[in-house]
Design an enzyme around this catalytic site. Structure first.
Site, mmCIF file in Angstrom:
data_model
loop_
_atom_site.group_PDB
_atom_site.id
_atom_site.type_symbol
_atom_site.label_atom_id
_atom_site.label_comp_id
_atom_site.label_asym_id
_atom_site.label_seq_id
_atom_site.Cartn_x
_atom_site.Cartn_y
_atom_site.Cartn_z
ATOM 1 N N TRP A 183 -20.994 -13.414 -120.013
ATOM 2 C CA TRP A 183 -22.514 -13.638 -118.844
ATOM 3 C C TRP A 183 -22.606 -15.410 -118.842
ATOM 4 O O TRP A 183 -23.104 -15.288 -120.349
ATOM 5 C CB TRP A 183 -23.694 -13.421 -119.394
ATOM 6 C CG TRP A 183 -24.667 -12.260 -118.493
ATOM 7 C CD1 TRP A 183 -24.590 -11.872 -116.776
ATOM 8 C CD2 TRP A 183 -25.909 -13.421 -118.604
ATOM 9 N NE1 TRP A 183 -26.239 -13.052 -116.047
ATOM 10 C CE2 TRP A 183 -26.515 -13.125 -117.102
ATOM 11 C CE3 TRP A 183 -26.266 -13.824 -119.901
ATOM 12 C CZ2 TRP A 183 -27.387 -13.933 -117.934
ATOM 13 C CZ3 TRP A 183 -27.302 -13.733 -119.947
ATOM 14 C CH2 TRP A 183 -28.389 -14.376 -118.841
ATOM 15 N N GLU A 224 -19.553 -10.555 -115.816
ATOM 16 C CA GLU A 224 -20.403 -9.971 -116.024
ATOM 17 C C GLU A 224 -21.743 -10.923 -114.618
ATOM 18 O O GLU A 224 -21.409 -12.314 -114.672
ATOM 19 C CB GLU A 224 -21.741 -9.322 -117.070
ATOM 20 C CG GLU A 224 -23.105 -8.541 -116.960
ATOM 21 C CD GLU A 224 -23.738 -7.829 -117.871
ATOM 22 O OE1 GLU A 224 -24.345 -7.646 -118.046
ATOM 23 O OE2 GLU A 224 -22.915 -8.808 -118.746
ATOM 24 N N LYS A 226 -25.288 -11.030 -112.076
ATOM 25 C CA LYS A 226 -26.269 -10.574 -112.319
ATOM 26 C C LYS A 226 -26.924 -11.066 -110.517
ATOM 27 O O LYS A 226 -26.624 -12.533 -109.898
ATOM 28 C CB LYS A 226 -27.057 -11.331 -113.410
ATOM 29 C CG LYS A 226 -28.676 -10.936 -113.426
ATOM 30 C CD LYS A 226 -28.696 -11.204 -114.915
ATOM 31 C CE LYS A 226 -30.401 -10.681 -115.067
ATOM 32 N NZ LYS A 226 -30.739 -11.342 -116.078
ATOM 33 N N ASP A 258 -23.121 -3.846 -115.039
ATOM 34 C CA ASP A 258 -24.483 -3.678 -115.822
ATOM 35 C C ASP A 258 -25.083 -3.435 -114.486
ATOM 36 O O ASP A 258 -26.101 -3.911 -113.777
ATOM 37 C CB ASP A 258 -25.190 -5.207 -116.755
ATOM 38 C CG ASP A 258 -26.423 -5.145 -116.895
ATOM 39 O OD1 ASP A 258 -27.123 -3.968 -116.543
ATOM 40 O OD2 ASP A 258 -26.588 -5.359 -118.535
ATOM 41 N N HIS A 261 -28.257 -5.281 -112.686
ATOM 42 C CA HIS A 261 -27.404 -6.488 -112.349
ATOM 43 C C HIS A 261 -27.652 -6.373 -110.238
ATOM 44 O O HIS A 261 -26.729 -7.682 -110.165
ATOM 45 C CB HIS A 261 -26.517 -7.424 -113.136
ATOM 46 C CG HIS A 261 -26.595 -7.288 -114.628
ATOM 47 N ND1 HIS A 261 -26.487 -8.561 -115.117
ATOM 48 C CD2 HIS A 261 -27.872 -6.867 -115.624
ATOM 49 C CE1 HIS A 261 -26.505 -8.476 -116.746
ATOM 50 N NE2 HIS A 261 -27.945 -7.777 -116.699
ATOM 51 N N HIS A 285 -22.463 -1.998 -118.921
ATOM 52 C CA HIS A 285 -23.431 -1.810 -120.065
ATOM 53 C C HIS A 285 -24.576 -1.423 -119.452
ATOM 54 O O HIS A 285 -24.683 -0.998 -118.210
ATOM 55 C CB HIS A 285 -24.418 -3.094 -119.490
ATOM 56 C CG HIS A 285 -23.302 -3.832 -120.781
ATOM 57 N ND1 HIS A 285 -24.362 -6.034 -120.657
ATOM 58 C CD2 HIS A 285 -22.437 -4.047 -121.644
ATOM 59 C CE1 HIS A 285 -23.014 -6.489 -122.169
ATOM 60 N NE2 HIS A 285 -22.573 -4.875 -122.406
ATOM 61 N N ASP A 293 -34.604 -6.328 -113.531
ATOM 62 C CA ASP A 293 -33.219 -5.700 -114.763
ATOM 63 C C ASP A 293 -34.478 -6.409 -116.009
ATOM 64 O O ASP A 293 -34.143 -7.062 -116.900
ATOM 65 C CB ASP A 293 -32.239 -7.058 -114.384
ATOM 66 C CG ASP A 293 -31.589 -6.964 -115.738
ATOM 67 O OD1 ASP A 293 -30.965 -6.441 -116.584
ATOM 68 O OD2 ASP A 293 -31.359 -8.647 -116.378
ATOM 69 N N ASP A 295 -34.414 -3.964 -118.570
ATOM 70 C CA ASP A 295 -33.472 -3.405 -120.005
ATOM 71 C C ASP A 295 -34.026 -2.064 -120.782
ATOM 72 O O ASP A 295 -34.759 -2.908 -121.955
ATOM 73 C CB ASP A 295 -33.294 -4.838 -120.644
ATOM 74 C CG ASP A 295 -31.918 -5.819 -120.498
ATOM 75 O OD1 ASP A 295 -31.157 -4.748 -120.322
ATOM 76 O OD2 ASP A 295 -31.998 -6.661 -120.189
ATOM 77 N N ASP A 325 -26.381 -1.517 -122.961
ATOM 78 C CA ASP A 325 -27.734 -3.372 -123.121
ATOM 79 C C ASP A 325 -28.516 -3.044 -123.034
ATOM 80 O O ASP A 325 -29.959 -3.206 -122.015
ATOM 81 C CB ASP A 325 -27.218 -3.489 -121.922
ATOM 82 C CG ASP A 325 -28.016 -4.885 -122.571
ATOM 83 O OD1 ASP A 325 -28.278 -5.722 -123.171
ATOM 84 O OD2 ASP A 325 -26.573 -6.116 -121.196
#
Length: 418
Positions: A183, A224, A226, A258, A261, A285, A293, A295, A325
């Site tokens: 990423w 990955e 985003k 993810d 993302h 993820h 995003d 997390d 993640d």
């Protein structure tokens, strides 16, 4: 009633709708979740003492952060003592451990710089996954693999190649395949004049990284995407379209999704079945985005449960690598890990306790009235009794009793870190 007695009652109830709870528990025990190292130290790592860059932010200053490899490993030991089953550790390249004053920049990293991690994992029967670290470095100020500066681009290409070699070392030492996730934080804050050029350079960089010789049965390189990040709100080089197309057309790389993302109205759970039709394997993820995003710690919420349902109902447990993640510095970091790991397991167990074949038959026969009814009634089946028994039978605390261990660990260990 004891946990076992409640479980036996729940087993009969689930049996009445065609669900074998014993089989579900055996399956759950065999699922390895990749636990991310960066929750324990706020994504700091051990190879530099500069700022966290690349559109990544950790918020909060809860005491007890891990400051050394030894502290981080001790925290992980505490987590794994409270989570059933054998899992994996997901490392970033910035967590290299240098000894005797040695240092290697990221393009010169070698397996020996991760020997301590391999020893730690092997002693505990854990697997290892890996991530090149394309952020928090002087050469990652603007671009990395898409840089127009050829010297910088080649530095990061060498880093990616070094990480493949390290990933193969992990796989060979642990006996488990290693996923290596690429990423990059490349993008622009404002409207670009050229979107194609950076993506063309990124594509060429990936081609060069993947050109080295490695065992594709041991190392699964993944890519990955985003949608945006801090400092790259207007343009992201590694967009979803770029990453999915690259993975679909390039041998030796698989997609990673993810669930933080994407645009806020997009759900990864809805994408999994489409991806499985075109990709033999993929990586997830699992995180919890709040408005963006951000997390947050994974909860036992609707999207986490829906992701797990898609994995289970599509018989994809052997095709999808599951990793977490998130990073939260506002609460006890070890507790955050335990909550996230146990919630991912809860979601998988919830999915394993659904009579998926029967529900599919209802949909195929257009029996939507019965389908809706069953989907709703299943929600109040005694899932908690099955979960408590799973924990107890695997030697970890059930329900909230595990939190006493966190409080003790914080008082005896984490509170003494200055």
């Amino acid at each position: 009633m004891t946990n076992k007695e409640r479980y036996e009652s729940a087993r009969e109830m689930y049996k009445s709708i065609g669900v074998d709870t014993d089989k579900a528990l055996e399956t759950l025990k065999s699922i390895a979740i990749s636990m991310h190292c960066w929750q324990g130290d706020d994504v700091t790592g051990f190879d530099q003492d500069g700022p966290l860059t690349g559109g990544i932010q950790t918020t909060g200053n809860y005491p007890g952060k891990a400051r050394t490899p030894q502290e981080l490993m001790a925290d992980m030991d505490k987590v794994f003592s409270l989570v059933a089953g054998k899992h994996k550790i997901n490392l970033h390249a910035s967590y290299a451990i240098f000894e005797d004053g040695e240092f290697a920049d990221r393009d010169a990293l070698e397996p020996k710089h991760f020997k301590k991690w391999v020893e730690f994992a092997k002693e505990r029967g854990l697997g290892l996954d890996f991530n090149p670290t394309f952020f928090s470095h002087p050469k990652a100020a603007q671009y990395t693999l898409s840089s127009p500066d050829e010297e910088i681009r080649q530095f990061w290409i060498r880093h990616g190649q070094a990480c493949i070699r390290i990933s193969q070392y992990f796989a060979e030492e642990t006996g488990m395949p290693c996923t290596m996730n690429i990423w990059i934080p490349d993008g622009l804050k404002d409207v670009p004049a050229d979107r194609l050029g950076p993506r063309a350079r990124f594509k060429d960089s990936l081609d060069q990284i993947l050109s080295i010789d490695y065992d594709k049965s041991k190392v699964y390189v993944c890519l990955e995407s985003k949608v945006f990040g801090i400092g790259m709100e207007s343009y992201t080089v590694g967009s979803s379209e770029f990453c999915i197309n690259y993975a679909a057309t390039k041998d030796g790389i698989i997609p990673l999704m993810d669930n933080g993302h994407y645009h806020p109205t997009e759900m990864v759970s809805d994408k999994i079945s489409a991806m499985l039709l075109f990709h033999e394997k993929m990586v997830l993820h699992v995180t919890r985005p709040v408005r963006w995003d951000s997390d947050h710690v994974v909860l036992f919420d609707d999207e986490t449960k829906e992701i797990a349902k898609e994995i289970v109902r599509n018989d994809a447990l052997n095709r999808i690598f599951i990793a977490l993640d998130f990073f939260d510095a506002s609460i006890n970091r070890v507790s955050a890990w335990v909550v996230g790991m146990r919630n991912m397991q809860k979601a998988l167990l919830f999915a394993l306790l659904i009579p998926n074949k029967e529900l599919k038959a209802m949909q195929d026969s257009s029996d939507f009235t019965r389908l809706m009814m069953m989907q709703e009634e299943i929600k109040t089946y005694p899932f908690g009794d099955v979960w408590d028994y799973f924990c107890e039978s695997n030697g970890v605390p059930s329900r909230e009793s595990w939190f006493a261990e966190i409080e003790k660990y914080e008082a005896e260990v984490q509170s003494k870190r200055n």
